[in-house]
Design an enzyme around this catalytic site. Sequence first.
Site, PDB file in Angstrom:
ATOM      1  N   ASN A   9       0.883  -1.102  -0.099  1.00  0.00           N
ATOM      2  CA  ASN A   9       0.275   0.121  -0.402  1.00  0.00           C
ATOM      3  C   ASN A   9       1.204   1.295  -0.150  1.00  0.00           C
ATOM      4  O   ASN A   9       1.027   1.851   1.379  1.00  0.00           O
ATOM      5  CB  ASN A   9      -1.230   0.108   1.044  1.00  0.00           C
ATOM      6  CG  ASN A   9      -1.839   1.360   0.779  1.00  0.00           C
ATOM      7  OD1 ASN A   9      -2.087   2.357   0.920  1.00  0.00           O
ATOM      8  ND2 ASN A   9      -2.317   1.236   2.215  1.00  0.00           N
ATOM      9  N   TRP A  10       0.823   2.169  -1.035  1.00  0.00           N
ATOM     10  CA  TRP A  10       1.539   3.151  -1.387  1.00  0.00           C
ATOM     11  C   TRP A  10       1.434   4.501  -0.677  1.00  0.00           C
ATOM     12  O   TRP A  10       1.689   5.607  -0.834  1.00  0.00           O
ATOM     13  CB  TRP A  10       2.380   3.198  -2.561  1.00  0.00           C
ATOM     14  CG  TRP A  10       3.102   2.199  -3.448  1.00  0.00           C
ATOM     15  CD1 TRP A  10       4.012   0.664  -2.616  1.00  0.00           C
ATOM     16  CD2 TRP A  10       4.166   2.282  -4.897  1.00  0.00           C
ATOM     17  NE1 TRP A  10       4.674   0.473  -2.997  1.00  0.00           N
ATOM     18  CE2 TRP A  10       4.092   0.989  -4.808  1.00  0.00           C
ATOM     19  CE3 TRP A  10       3.376   2.703  -5.968  1.00  0.00           C
ATOM     20  CZ2 TRP A  10       4.517   0.844  -5.216  1.00  0.00           C
ATOM     21  CZ3 TRP A  10       3.409   2.350  -6.467  1.00  0.00           C
ATOM     22  CH2 TRP A  10       5.226   0.878  -7.122  1.00  0.00           C
ATOM     23  N   LYS A  11      -0.162   4.091  -0.553  1.00  0.00           N
ATOM     24  CA  LYS A  11      -0.884   5.742   0.333  1.00  0.00           C
ATOM     25  C   LYS A  11      -0.667   6.532  -0.653  1.00  0.00           C
ATOM     26  O   LYS A  11      -0.581   6.499  -2.032  1.00  0.00           O
ATOM     27  CB  LYS A  11      -0.001   5.869   1.937  1.00  0.00           C
ATOM     28  CG  LYS A  11      -0.133   4.481   2.655  1.00  0.00           C
ATOM     29  CD  LYS A  11      -0.043   4.571   3.960  1.00  0.00           C
ATOM     30  CE  LYS A  11      -0.459   3.579   4.945  1.00  0.00           C
ATOM     31  NZ  LYS A  11      -0.227   3.096   6.100  1.00  0.00           N
ATOM     32  N   HIS A  96      -9.305   1.046   4.868  1.00  0.00           N
ATOM     33  CA  HIS A  96      -8.580   1.216   5.690  1.00  0.00           C
ATOM     34  C   HIS A  96      -8.833   2.311   6.507  1.00  0.00           C
ATOM     35  O   HIS A  96      -9.182   3.181   6.746  1.00  0.00           O
ATOM     36  CB  HIS A  96      -7.672   1.960   4.621  1.00  0.00           C
ATOM     37  CG  HIS A  96      -6.255   1.903   5.269  1.00  0.00           C
ATOM     38  ND1 HIS A  96      -5.434   2.689   6.035  1.00  0.00           N
ATOM     39  CD2 HIS A  96      -5.352   0.759   5.275  1.00  0.00           C
ATOM     40  CE1 HIS A  96      -4.119   2.309   6.371  1.00  0.00           C
ATOM     41  NE2 HIS A  96      -3.991   1.562   5.618  1.00  0.00           N
ATOM     42  N   GLU A  98      -6.952   3.647   7.762  1.00  0.00           N
ATOM     43  CA  GLU A  98      -6.922   6.110   6.883  1.00  0.00           C
ATOM     44  C   GLU A  98      -8.027   6.699   6.745  1.00  0.00           C
ATOM     45  O   GLU A  98      -8.570   7.832   7.385  1.00  0.00           O
ATOM     46  CB  GLU A  98      -5.812   6.456   6.654  1.00  0.00           C
ATOM     47  CG  GLU A  98      -3.950   5.884   7.501  1.00  0.00           C
ATOM     48  CD  GLU A  98      -2.637   5.184   6.879  1.00  0.00           C
ATOM     49  OE1 GLU A  98      -2.937   5.042   5.317  1.00  0.00           O
ATOM     50  OE2 GLU A  98      -2.340   4.506   7.721  1.00  0.00           O
ATOM     51  N   GLU A 168      -4.780  -5.222  11.195  1.00  0.00           N
ATOM     52  CA  GLU A 168      -4.085  -3.834  11.025  1.00  0.00           C
ATOM     53  C   GLU A 168      -4.386  -2.724  12.255  1.00  0.00           C
ATOM     54  O   GLU A 168      -5.462  -2.528  12.087  1.00  0.00           O
ATOM     55  CB  GLU A 168      -4.285  -2.656   9.602  1.00  0.00           C
ATOM     56  CG  GLU A 168      -3.630  -3.611   8.479  1.00  0.00           C
ATOM     57  CD  GLU A 168      -3.613  -2.412   7.220  1.00  0.00           C
ATOM     58  OE1 GLU A 168      -1.868  -2.595   6.922  1.00  0.00           O
ATOM     59  OE2 GLU A 168      -4.635  -1.025   7.163  1.00  0.00           O
ATOM     60  N   GLY A 174       2.044   2.924  10.876  1.00  0.00           N
ATOM     61  CA  GLY A 174       3.128   3.494  11.014  1.00  0.00           C
ATOM     62  C   GLY A 174       4.233   4.086  12.076  1.00  0.00           C
ATOM     63  O   GLY A 174       4.812   5.678  12.073  1.00  0.00           O
ATOM     64  N   SER A 213       3.770  -1.717  10.699  1.00  0.00           N
ATOM     65  CA  SER A 213       5.154  -1.550  10.446  1.00  0.00           C
ATOM     66  C   SER A 213       5.557  -2.950  10.146  1.00  0.00           C
ATOM     67  O   SER A 213       6.191  -3.505  10.928  1.00  0.00           O
ATOM     68  CB  SER A 213       5.197  -1.291  11.860  1.00  0.00           C
ATOM     69  OG  SER A 213       4.469  -0.002  12.141  1.00  0.00           O
ATOM     70  N   GLY A 234       2.775  -1.055   4.209  1.00  0.00           N
ATOM     71  CA  GLY A 234       3.326   0.627   3.840  1.00  0.00           C
ATOM     72  C   GLY A 234       4.777   1.109   3.566  1.00  0.00           C
ATOM     73  O   GLY A 234       5.065   1.334   2.844  1.00  0.00           O
ATOM     74  N   GLY A 235       5.130   2.265   4.578  1.00  0.00           N
ATOM     75  CA  GLY A 235       6.595   2.396   4.885  1.00  0.00           C
ATOM     76  C   GLY A 235       7.587   1.608   3.743  1.00  0.00           C
ATOM     77  O   GLY A 235       8.256   1.994   3.004  1.00  0.00           O
TER      78      GLY A 235
HETATM   79  P1  13P Z   1       2.833   0.828   7.776  1.00  0.00           P
HETATM   80  O1  13P Z   1       3.754  -0.922   7.081  1.00  0.00           O
HETATM   81  O2  13P Z   1       4.079   2.221   7.247  1.00  0.00           O
HETATM   82  O3  13P Z   1       2.600   0.504   8.936  1.00  0.00           O
HETATM   83  O4  13P Z   1       1.580   1.074   7.070  1.00  0.00           O
HETATM   84  C1  13P Z   1       0.775   0.134   7.028  1.00  0.00           C
HETATM   85  C2  13P Z   1      -0.190   0.284   6.450  1.00  0.00           C
HETATM   86  O5  13P Z   1      -0.945   0.772   6.820  1.00  0.00           O
HETATM   87  C3  13P Z   1      -0.862  -0.757   5.135  1.00  0.00           C
HETATM   88  O6  13P Z   1      -2.094  -0.510   4.810  1.00  0.00           O
END
Ligand code: 13P
Length: 250
Positions: A9-11, A96, A98, A168, A174, A213, A234-235
């Site tokens: 997930n590149w957000k 998600h 967010e 999640e 994050g 994470s 994500g990251g």
């Molecule tokens: P991180 O891996 O940056 O914690 O993000 C997780 C996430 O929200 C994937 O959808």
Amino acid sequence: MPTLIFAANWKMNQAPAAATAFVRAFTDQYVRRQDRRVLFFPPAVSMYAVVQGLRDRSDLEVGVQNIHWEDQGAFTGETSGPLAHAAGARHVLVGHSERRHLFGETDEETAKKISSAFRAGLTPTLCVGETLTQREAGETIAVVQRQLRAALAGVAAPILTSAIVAYEPVWAIGTGRTATPADASEVHLAIRAELRAIAGELGAAIPILYGGSVNRSNVQSLLAAPEVQGVLVGGASLDAEQWCAIVGGS
Ligand code: 13P
């Protein structure tokens, strides 16, 4: 052999040129494996670049990070399931954290997006998870059960089996704080039980991913935990080399 799912997930990162370069670097290194699926969720403006970059790789799949529940119309700024599908998406993230916590997405909206995704031929990855306050109050299982039931209970079981669920925990996203494999498994087992309650035996086939994470150091121990069928990252998915290490690990 069980199939593992690795989803990036590149957000709100990776413009089209960067996405193209990433995909080239990744496909140069990553050789197809029968025991895993790899999914990319770029930002909508970069999705076409990723679709183009992966057109010779049917083992690598692409999706959008969000859709509106209506198929078309006057909804400025939104993308619908049919539009995303026509642009090459085959997956969509729904609910998600967010979206839920920064943009106020409700359980009712996730339910509408799930049916819209199926209608459009997109595989939804429904994200569920508790906040730190909810965890500390002992509400984790009740929260994920409510989120699952609200989003999925209205869908016929045979259709539901093509869905993916991602656990999640909001406090692990994050933050560098990861759930331990045991913490993750405890919730994944509860999710599995709820999926069986919703879809009967067919609920056993729905993959459950862990996210929060995840990185190259902790991915193997999380994947070894009971009822963890993949990861949503994500990251650590923003760096082609690290993503390759995560996906290519044994
Ligand atoms: P991180 O891996 O940056 O914690 O993000 C997780 C996430 O929200 C994937 O959808």
